[in-house]
Design a protein around this motif. Sequence first.
Motif, PDB file in Angstrom:
ATOM      1  N   GLN A 427       0.818  -1.221   0.000  1.00  0.00           N
ATOM      2  CA  GLN A 427       0.000   0.000   0.000  1.00  0.00           C
ATOM      3  C   GLN A 427       0.849   1.267   0.000  1.00  0.00           C
ATOM      4  N   ILE A 428       2.154   1.115  -0.124  1.00  0.00           N
ATOM      5  CA  ILE A 428       3.061   2.255  -0.137  1.00  0.00           C
ATOM      6  C   ILE A 428       3.604   2.442  -1.552  1.00  0.00           C
ATOM      7  N   GLN A 429       3.497   3.655  -2.062  1.00  0.00           N
ATOM      8  CA  GLN A 429       4.009   3.960  -3.391  1.00  0.00           C
ATOM      9  C   GLN A 429       5.514   4.204  -3.313  1.00  0.00           C
ATOM     10  N   ALA A 430       6.266   3.428  -4.055  1.00  0.00           N
ATOM     11  CA  ALA A 430       7.726   3.510  -4.024  1.00  0.00           C
ATOM     12  C   ALA A 430       8.255   3.941  -5.386  1.00  0.00           C
ATOM     13  N   GLU A 431       9.300   4.762  -5.355  1.00  0.00           N
ATOM     14  CA  GLU A 431       9.924   5.240  -6.594  1.00  0.00           C
ATOM     15  C   GLU A 431      11.405   5.469  -6.334  1.00  0.00           C
ATOM     16  N   VAL A 432      12.238   5.037  -7.254  1.00  0.00           N
ATOM     17  CA  VAL A 432      13.682   5.244  -7.184  1.00  0.00           C
ATOM     18  C   VAL A 432      14.079   6.213  -8.290  1.00  0.00           C
ATOM     19  N   SER A 433      14.766   7.284  -7.930  1.00  0.00           N
ATOM     20  CA  SER A 433      15.139   8.316  -8.896  1.00  0.00           C
ATOM     21  C   SER A 433      16.531   8.837  -8.570  1.00  0.00           C
ATOM     22  N   GLU A 434      16.966   9.820  -9.350  1.00  0.00           N
ATOM     23  CA  GLU A 434      18.265  10.457  -9.122  1.00  0.00           C
ATOM     24  C   GLU A 434      18.065  11.815  -8.455  1.00  0.00           C
ATOM     25  N   HIS A 435      18.951  12.131  -7.531  1.00  0.00           N
ATOM     26  CA  HIS A 435      18.910  13.409  -6.821  1.00  0.00           C
ATOM     27  C   HIS A 435      20.281  14.057  -6.950  1.00  0.00           C
ATOM     28  N   LYS A 436      20.344  15.166  -7.676  1.00  0.00           N
ATOM     29  CA  LYS A 436      21.619  15.817  -7.932  1.00  0.00           C
ATOM     30  C   LYS A 436      21.793  17.024  -7.016  1.00  0.00           C
ATOM     31  N   THR A 437      22.952  17.081  -6.385  1.00  0.00           N
ATOM     32  CA  THR A 437      23.308  18.212  -5.533  1.00  0.00           C
ATOM     33  C   THR A 437      24.679  18.726  -5.944  1.00  0.00           C
ATOM     34  N   PHE A 438      25.247  19.592  -5.129  1.00  0.00           N
ATOM     35  CA  PHE A 438      26.507  20.251  -5.456  1.00  0.00           C
ATOM     36  C   PHE A 438      27.632  19.241  -5.619  1.00  0.00           C
ATOM     37  N   MET A 439      28.386  19.377  -6.692  1.00  0.00           N
ATOM     38  CA  MET A 439      29.577  18.579  -7.002  1.00  0.00           C
ATOM     39  C   MET A 439      29.256  17.115  -7.304  1.00  0.00           C
ATOM     40  N   ASP A 440      27.995  16.788  -7.623  1.00  0.00           N
ATOM     41  CA  ASP A 440      27.668  15.419  -8.018  1.00  0.00           C
ATOM     42  C   ASP A 440      28.044  15.199  -9.473  1.00  0.00           C
ATOM     43  N   THR A 441      28.341  13.942  -9.808  1.00  0.00           N
ATOM     44  CA  THR A 441      28.661  13.581 -11.178  1.00  0.00           C
ATOM     45  C   THR A 441      27.491  12.843 -11.825  1.00  0.00           C
ATOM     46  N   LEU A 442      27.140  11.669 -11.292  1.00  0.00           N
ATOM     47  CA  LEU A 442      26.010  10.915 -11.820  1.00  0.00           C
ATOM     48  C   LEU A 442      24.700  11.294 -11.156  1.00  0.00           C
ATOM     49  N   GLY A 443      24.763  11.789  -9.958  1.00  0.00           N
ATOM     50  CA  GLY A 443      23.556  12.027  -9.181  1.00  0.00           C
ATOM     51  C   GLY A 443      23.371  10.937  -8.143  1.00  0.00           C
ATOM     52  N   ARG A 444      22.830  11.301  -7.011  1.00  0.00           N
ATOM     53  CA  ARG A 444      22.641  10.339  -5.924  1.00  0.00           C
ATOM     54  C   ARG A 444      21.355   9.543  -6.129  1.00  0.00           C
ATOM     55  N   THR A 445      21.363   8.335  -5.606  1.00  0.00           N
ATOM     56  CA  THR A 445      20.192   7.473  -5.689  1.00  0.00           C
ATOM     57  C   THR A 445      19.231   7.836  -4.572  1.00  0.00           C
ATOM     58  N   ALA A 446      17.974   8.113  -4.921  1.00  0.00           N
ATOM     59  CA  ALA A 446      16.968   8.517  -3.944  1.00  0.00           C
ATOM     60  C   ALA A 446      15.792   7.559  -4.007  1.00  0.00           C
ATOM     61  N   LEU A 447      15.441   6.995  -2.858  1.00  0.00           N
ATOM     62  CA  LEU A 447      14.269   6.136  -2.713  1.00  0.00           C
ATOM     63  C   LEU A 447      13.157   6.948  -2.075  1.00  0.00           C
TER      64      LEU A 447
END
Length: 505
Positions: A427-447
Motif C-alpha cells: 500500500q506504499i508507493q515507491a519510486e527510485v530516482s536520481e537526486h543531484k546536488t553540489f559537485m555530483d557527477t552521476l547524481g545520488r540514488t533517492a528512494l
Amino acid sequence: MRPISALTALCGLFLSTSSFVCADSTSSSSPVALPSDFKPAQVFKNTNLVRNTNLEKSYLRETINVVVENVAKQAQSDYYLALPSDLYDKVGVLEVRDKSAPEKGRLNVQATEIDPSRDLQYYIVHFSEPLAPSSQITLGISYSVLNSFSPRPAAIKQMDRQYLTYSFSAYAPSAYTIVTQKTKLKLPSTNVPEYTTTDLKSGADPERLGTSYTYGPYDTAQVAPGTSYPIVVRYEFTKPVITASLLERDLEVSHWGGNLATEERYWLRNNGSELLDHFSRVEWTLSSYQQLPSSSIRELKYPLKPGSVDPYFIDDIGNVSTSRYRPGKVPSRDASLELRPRFPIFGGWNYSFRVGWNNDLSTFLRRAVGSSDSYVLKVPFIEGPKASEGVQYEKVVVRVILPEGARNVRWEMLDKASSNGLPSSSQIQAEVSEHKTFMDTLGRTALSLTVDGLTDEARDSQIVVTYDYSLWDGLRKPVTITAGLFTVFVAAWAVGNLDVSIKKR
C-alpha cells in the motif's frame, strides 16, 4: 596535447558509469472494481462483535474484535469488511490479524473502488488459509480515520472551551449478519454535554463509567446487514486538532562524512474551532500565565534519537529563536527539541516550517553479513512531534537519499505482532530516482516512499533499506573532481604557453 586527451577520456569513464537501481517493493496495488449492485454473498455470520472507539486524540482510532463463522457448504477465503461511505476515503492505516495466530502477521487486505451510489464500501480480507464450513476465526480489525470530528460550535471566543462531535451508528457496519454486538466509546473527559440515548435494550443505553460509554450489547440476529441507527456524541476537547496536510522527510546518507542528515518539512493546520473575534495578545498572555487549557498549538515537543546534534527550526520568515534543545544526559537517552512557533496556531490557522538535525551514521548503518559492498540502513519511517492529543498526517513523503553510485536498492517495513501505525508494503508507493546536488557527477540514488493517511502511531515504525556501494563507487567523485581540476590546470598551462604575439614573417 596527449595528456589532456587521456585525462578527458578518464574523466568520461567515471561520468559514463551507470548504476542499476531497483526496489523489491512495487507501488500500491490498484483497487478492485465491484458492480454497482454488488452485495457480498451471505457465506459468513458474525457471531459476536465488540467495537472499541477511542476519541481521546484528534483522530479516530477504532478496534474491532469479531468472531466470524463460515455458514456456507464450501471453504471460504475472502471476507468483505464494510465501512460507511463517508468514512471510507478518510481511513488511514487499516490492518486485520488473526487473533488466534498473531505470529503470522497481517492478513492481506485489498481496497475496492468507491461507488457513491452505495451506502457501504468494502475492503476484501484474504485469509491465509481457507476457512472450512462451520469453522470460526477471530479477526482483530484496527484502523484510524482522519478528519472525522467536527467542532461545535464551529467558531468560539479565544478563552472559550472547545467541543467536538462524532457521529456513528449504534449498529456496526457489516456485510454479514451480526448475532450480538456492542460499542465502547473512550472519551478524553467526563464533560459530555450531549449524547444520544437509545431504547434498543432494556436499561440505560449507553451505560456510563467515568469517561467510557457503552452502547449495547444488542441482539441483532434479526437486523438486516447494513442497518444504521444514528448516534451523536458531543464532548469537550480543550486541545488542538493538529493536522499535517503534507510532511516531506529527507534522510541523506553520507559515507565520506559518516553522517545521517535528517530534515522534515511540515505544512501544519489546526482543525479545531476557529476564532470568533480577533486575536487578543492580552488574553493570550493572561491564559498562558494562568496555564489555562487552550485549543491552540502553543508548542511542539520533538523527541530525537540519542546522539542527535546541530538541530535547527526554520519557518517561512527564517530561523525561529523560540526553540530549546535539550541533549540527552546519557548517550542512551533521547534528546528533546521543544519548538515554539512565532504565534499560537488557533483553529483554521496554518503554519509551515522545517526542522533538521544530524546523527552519527554508524548508529543506523551496518555492512551486510558476508559482503563487503552491501549495506543495511535501518531508520525510523517518521519521527515528528509527540503530543498527547495526537498528530494526523494527510500525506507523507519519505525520501532516503543514498550516496552517489548506490545501486540494487531494496527496502522493507519491519512489522510487529501489534500495530505499528503503517500500512503494508503493497500500500506504499515507491519510486527510485536520481537526486543531484553540489559537485555530483552521476547524481545520488533517492528512494521515495509515499503514504496517504498516517497518524503519530507510526513514530516507532522502522524501515530497512539495503543497497550495494563498492569502494570504486566511493572513489568516483574525488577521482573525477581531481581529474577535472588537473585537466583545467593543464589546459590553463597550455593556453598560457601559446605565443600570441605579433611577429614579422
